[in-house]
Design an enzyme around this catalytic site. Structure first.
Site, PDB file in Angstrom:
ATOM      1  N   HIS A 133      51.172  44.299  50.593  1.00  0.00           N
ATOM      2  CA  HIS A 133      51.289  43.341  51.691  1.00  0.00           C
ATOM      3  C   HIS A 133      50.845  41.964  51.240  1.00  0.00           C
ATOM      4  CE1 HIS A 133      47.234  45.116  51.864  1.00  0.00           C
ATOM      5  NE2 HIS A 133      46.817  43.918  52.235  1.00  0.00           N
ATOM      6  N   CYS A 140      34.114  48.483  53.823  1.00  0.00           N
ATOM      7  CA  CYS A 140      34.925  48.302  52.628  1.00  0.00           C
ATOM      8  C   CYS A 140      34.861  46.837  52.224  1.00  0.00           C
ATOM      9  CB  CYS A 140      36.367  48.732  52.866  1.00  0.00           C
ATOM     10  SG  CYS A 140      37.262  47.737  54.086  1.00  0.00           S
TER      11      CYS A 140
END
Length: 678
Positions: free
Chosen positions: A65, A189
């Site tokens: 992406h 994350c």
């Protein structure tokens, strides 16, 4: 995603054998549909994003992406590979590839697609249906959510088994009206967007299937909402699924814990739950963790406002001090080499001669001046960070820069940081739909908070703060005689009160704020000199005391005394902490008396200092250096004498002196149970 994917953007027989070829094949479909205007430019943006971090997920999924100026509208293309393509996932190649394209600057569209796709990828029926679908139109409909995936026999068996497990767990929990097993979890994350929330959702789903109470604290890019301490206290176990350090980890100490990467939370949540339950049954718990950084501990649930405020301010100061040290020392070196007129030198970009000393002096001065320019923005930015985590950085830095622009100085930076953190916290309390949560940290929070902080600093409070800053500066410039000496004594007392703690930092920050300009006043440089001199006294005094009357100290203290010579000479007040911790009622008052004397003498002698740190190593940069060293020596001797007298007044343990054995007067005997600080 109704407008983002159509059948023309689906390739169920993707023949590419590399991730670059797969991205090209799917991107060509976007070009054919007019959604991408430049194929090569778009693919370069995809490759740049892929280089930052692999986009492969366990379970055979790849999600390349990017945002690109060559994208005309948010788009999603899907490809299915029979052979599999390596997107960097640990468990092997991906057979389901989703190419996400968003227009440049369209963070909201980009994150909306990622968020919606992440939620669907947690549904095993969804991925199974995509692997089994026979035509492009049906695949597009599944991804858009127009069709509900029909469960295959395999996918039906898994929920059935899970339901059976849940029923078993519920039955066990019901026996004797026992409470269900309770777990708290933290997910995080590096980017704080996709994996953080995917892992949270996977764990919550697995918890429901297992019949346990599981509550997750996602520590994402929008900051995090701390779990209620009561919930943590009542939990039977803890799961950490993270790729970055867990913030405030010490809250969870003392409980059975499983600590894994965030992808484990996505791919095998049921195993993690089973593992942590096994640890709980065996009684395995984690030890208490060490103290967190000022930013990590910037406001825990249940603390009073005063404690939180202190931590927020210390967060800003702790990040500001290195800029003060680097910039101040460089400026001081520039003055030492080229004289005070070096501040008027032309830019070294226009005039720099390698063989001229003045050019090097100008270079040091100008680098130091640039470093000093960061002081107020960094102070404000990290105060806001301590309050509201990463979302507080943008409004904090912008507010701090505005404070510098309007000459609101140090006070303006404090106000800007507190306002920015407060605004972000207020925005985060607004309840928003789950679908748009992903755009909050990168679009909504920075936009709204920066606009509010900028308005308040420019229009409402900036001018009054700038006036107050000017008034304080004028007051300092007007100090003379007894007033200056009293200020030096007060600063000396503060520097020696807690030896590097909050009170010490307040005095130090007050001093550095005065010299954090390209042309500080004489009074500001006197204050800086007094503060550094007083801060050197406690460790030097303890070193002297252990040298002249070593028998009053333990062997360990005598060894610490040797190191304290170096620490004190380097202006590290913390060198006296071991002595203060062992005997606070004798050491701290003695240090404060010596520090007050040194501070007042430094002011009386008119010693000046342009550098914010350095100890004896910056003596050549000190005005009236000889008198300055005398002030330090006097304070050191007074403190050492007081410590020796106070310790000598304490009664010796019976019999030890008579026996002629070396005395350890600072340590009580077990028989008399004499308190150390009596």
């Amino acid at each position: 995603m109704s407008e983002m994917i159509t059948a023309d953007l689906v390739d169920l027989d993707l023949s590419a054998d590399t991730k670059e070829a797969a991205a090209r094949a799917l991107a060509e479909r976007m070009v054919a549909q007019g959604r991408v205007t430049d194929l090569e430019g778009f693919l370069a943006d995809v490759a740049a994003r892929e280089a930052q971090m692999p986009t492969g997920l366990d379970g055979g999924i790849g999600i390349p992406h990017c945002r690109s100026e060559y994208v005309t509208e948010p788009s999603l293309a899907f490809g299915r590979s029979a052979e599999g393509i390596d997107f960097g996932a640990p468990d092997g190649p991906a057979d389901l590839i989703f190419l996400i394209a968003a227009p440049a600057g369209a963070d909201d569209a980009h994150l909306t697609i990622l968020s919606a796709l992440a939620r669907q990828l947690m549904n095993a029926e969804f991925t199974s249906a995509l692997r089994a679908v026979g035509d492009a139109e049906s695949a597009a409909a599944l991804i858009r959510g127009d069709e509900t995936p029909s469960a295959s026999e395999d996918s039906v068996a898994t929920p059935a088994a899970a339901s059976a497990g849940a029923a078993t767990g519920s039955t066990a929990a019901d026996d004797g009206d026992a409470q269900p097993f309770r777990i708290v979890a933290v997910t995080s994350c590096p980017t704080g967007i996709a994996h953080t929330y995917m892992a949270a959702e996977a764990l919550e789903n697995a918890g429901r299937d297992a019949g346990v109470e599981l509550v997750v604290e996602p520590q994402g890019s929008a900051g995090f909402t701390r779990l209620d301490p009561a919930v943590i206290a009542a939990a039977d176990a803890v799961i950490f699924a993270h790729d970055v350090p867990v913030r405030e980890k010490e809250r969870f100490a003392g409980k059975p814990t499983v600590d894994v990467g965030v992808k484990a939370g996505i791919n095998r949540p049921a195993e993690l739950i089973s593992e942590v339950r096994g640890k709980a049954e065996r009684g395995e718990v984690t030890a208490g963790s060490g103290a967190a950084t000022p930013v990590e501990r910037g406001g825990e649930a249940g603390e009073g406002y005063g404690s939180k405020l202190r931590k927020w301010l210390m967060s800003g100061v702790s990040y500001m001090v290195p800029f003060v040290a680097a910039g101040g020392l460089l400026i001081a070196l520039g003055f030492a080499i080229g004289g005070y007129e070096i501040k008027s030198a032309p830019s070294v970009m226009d005039h720099f001669v390698w063989t001229q000393t003045d050019s090097w002096a100008a270079l040091m001065f100008q680098i130091g001046a640039v470093a000093f320019g960061f002081l107020v923005p960094v102070l404000a930015g990290y105060i806001a960070y301590g309050m509201a985590d990463r979302p507080g950085l943008v409004p904090g830095f912008v507010g701090g820069m505005i404070a510098s622009t309007i000459n609101a100085g140090f006070l303006g930076g404090l106000a800007a940081g507190l306002i920015a953190g407060g605004v972000v916290l207020a925005i985060q309390k607004v309840k928003i739909p789950k679908a748009v949560r992903g755009i909050m940290p990168v679009v909504v929070i920075p936009l709204i908070s920066t606009a509010i902080v900028g308005f308040l600093m420019f229009v409402v409070i900036g001018k009054p703060i700038a006036s107050a800053q000017k008034g304080m500066t004028d007051w300092l410039n007007g100090l003379s005689g007894s007033n200056a000496i009293l200020l030096g004594a007060l600063l000396g007392l503060m520097m020696c009160f807690d030896l590097g703690g909050p009170v010490n930092k307040v005095a130090y920050t007050f001093a550095t704020a005065g010299i954090a300009v390209s042309n500080p006043s004489d009074s500001a440089m006197k204050i800086m000199a007094a503060v550094m001199a007083a801060g050197m006294v406690p460790p030097l005094a303890m070193a002297l005391a252990t040298t002249v009357r070593g028998k009053l100290f333990t062997e360990t203290e005598r060894e610490n005394g040797k190191a304290a010579w170096v620490l004190g000479a380097s202006f590290i007040s913390e060198g006296a902490i071991p002595f203060a911790a062992a005997d606070p009622l004798r050491v701290i008052p003695s240090a404060m008396v010596g520090g007050a004397i040194t501070g007042s003498l430094s002011m009386a002698f008119g010693a000046t200092l342009r550098a914010p740190h350095g100890g004896i190593f910056v003596v050549p940069l000190i005005g009236h250096a000889f008198l300055y060293l005398i002030a330090i020596a006097v304070g050191m001797c007074v403190s050492a004498a007081l410590v020796v007298v106070l310790k000598g007044m304490r009664k010796s343990p019976a019999g030890s002196a008579a026996a002629g054995a070396p005395e350890d007067i600072s340590a009580p005997t077990a028989d008399k149970k004499q308190p150390v600080a009596a």
